[in-house]
Scaffold this motif. Structure first.
Motif, short mmCIF file in Angstrom:
data_model
loop_
_atom_site.label_atom_id
_atom_site.label_comp_id
_atom_site.label_asym_id
_atom_site.label_seq_id
_atom_site.Cartn_x
_atom_site.Cartn_y
_atom_site.Cartn_z
N GLU A 18 72.92 -74.82 40.17
CA GLU A 18 73.33 -75.64 41.31
C GLU A 18 73.26 -74.90 42.64
N ASN A 19 73.30 -73.56 42.58
CA ASN A 19 73.33 -72.77 43.82
C ASN A 19 72.17 -71.80 44.00
N ALA A 20 71.54 -71.39 42.92
CA ALA A 20 70.47 -70.38 43.01
C ALA A 20 69.29 -70.93 43.82
N ALA A 21 68.89 -70.20 44.85
CA ALA A 21 67.79 -70.62 45.72
C ALA A 21 66.50 -70.84 44.94
N LYS A 22 66.29 -70.06 43.91
CA LYS A 22 65.05 -70.12 43.11
C LYS A 22 64.78 -71.52 42.55
N TYR A 23 65.82 -72.28 42.28
CA TYR A 23 65.67 -73.57 41.61
C TYR A 23 65.78 -74.78 42.54
N GLN A 24 66.11 -74.55 43.80
CA GLN A 24 66.30 -75.68 44.71
C GLN A 24 64.94 -76.29 45.08
N PRO A 25 64.89 -77.60 45.24
CA PRO A 25 63.61 -78.23 45.60
C PRO A 25 63.12 -77.71 46.95
N SER A 26 61.81 -77.55 47.07
CA SER A 26 61.24 -77.06 48.32
C SER A 26 61.17 -78.20 49.33
N PRO A 27 61.02 -77.87 50.61
CA PRO A 27 60.93 -78.93 51.62
C PRO A 27 59.78 -79.91 51.38
N ASN A 28 58.71 -79.47 50.72
CA ASN A 28 57.59 -80.37 50.46
C ASN A 28 57.78 -81.19 49.19
N GLY A 29 58.93 -81.03 48.53
CA GLY A 29 59.24 -81.84 47.35
C GLY A 29 58.93 -81.18 46.02
N THR A 30 58.40 -79.96 46.03
CA THR A 30 58.13 -79.25 44.78
C THR A 30 59.46 -78.94 44.10
N THR A 31 59.53 -79.18 42.79
CA THR A 31 60.75 -78.89 42.04
C THR A 31 60.45 -77.86 40.96
N TYR A 32 61.51 -77.30 40.38
CA TYR A 32 61.37 -76.16 39.49
C TYR A 32 62.09 -76.34 38.16
N CYS A 33 62.06 -77.54 37.63
CA CYS A 33 62.72 -77.81 36.35
C CYS A 33 62.13 -76.96 35.23
N ASN A 34 60.81 -76.81 35.23
CA ASN A 34 60.16 -76.03 34.19
C ASN A 34 60.55 -74.56 34.27
N ILE A 35 60.65 -74.03 35.47
CA ILE A 35 61.03 -72.62 35.67
C ILE A 35 62.46 -72.40 35.18
N PHE A 36 63.37 -73.30 35.55
CA PHE A 36 64.76 -73.17 35.11
C PHE A 36 64.85 -73.19 33.58
#
Length: 144
Positions: A18-36
């Protein structure tokens, strides 16, 4: 490896999705569900296939990835509750099933943690997919 509910919770909670910058959506809408999901699984010694959600789903299909086997939604929550890495996945999203101690009576009763449009820890799976899309979610769990 010794699997336990507390160790599995710790592997998920320590990522602080919920807080780690690594997993937050990027301004262009890229998300990181797979990385998490890959990070949690790797931390817990139960590595997922690498790549995008679509790539992972293809690798998992037909139980072709060692240790990862298809399970029902009720088995998914039960396995997570027992401390086994368990996921819910579609071609465009993945969640970690969170050990919550409950016995689900439907897919919408599962608990999960995810990175994505927003990052959640230990909340209902309906925050990840619309009710109408839940029937498309495939579940997999790690078996030794």
């Amino acid at each position: 490896m010794s699997f336990s509910t507390s160790a599995y919770k710790k592997a998920i909670d320590d990522r602080d999705v919920e807080n780690a910058a690594k997993y937050q959506p990027s301004p262009n809408g890229t998300t990181y569900c797979n990385i998490f999901a890959q990070d949690v699984a790797s931390d817990y010694g139960t590595p997922l296939p690498s790549g995008t959600c679509s790539t992972m789903l293809k690798a998992l299909y037909g139980n072709n990835t060692p240790h990862w086997y298809s399970v029902t939604y009720s088995q998914a929550q039960s396995r997570a509750n027992q401390g086994y890495t368990t996921i819910g996945i579609t071609s465009d999203h993945i969640v970690i099933i969170y050990p919550h101690g409950n016995t689900p009576s439907s897919v919408s009763d599962l608990y999960m943690s995810m990175a994505g449009y927003k990052c959640f820890n230990d909340t209902k799976i309906t925050y990840a997919w619309k009710q109408s899309d839940l029937s498309n979610v495939k579940f997999y769990s790690w078996y030794e």
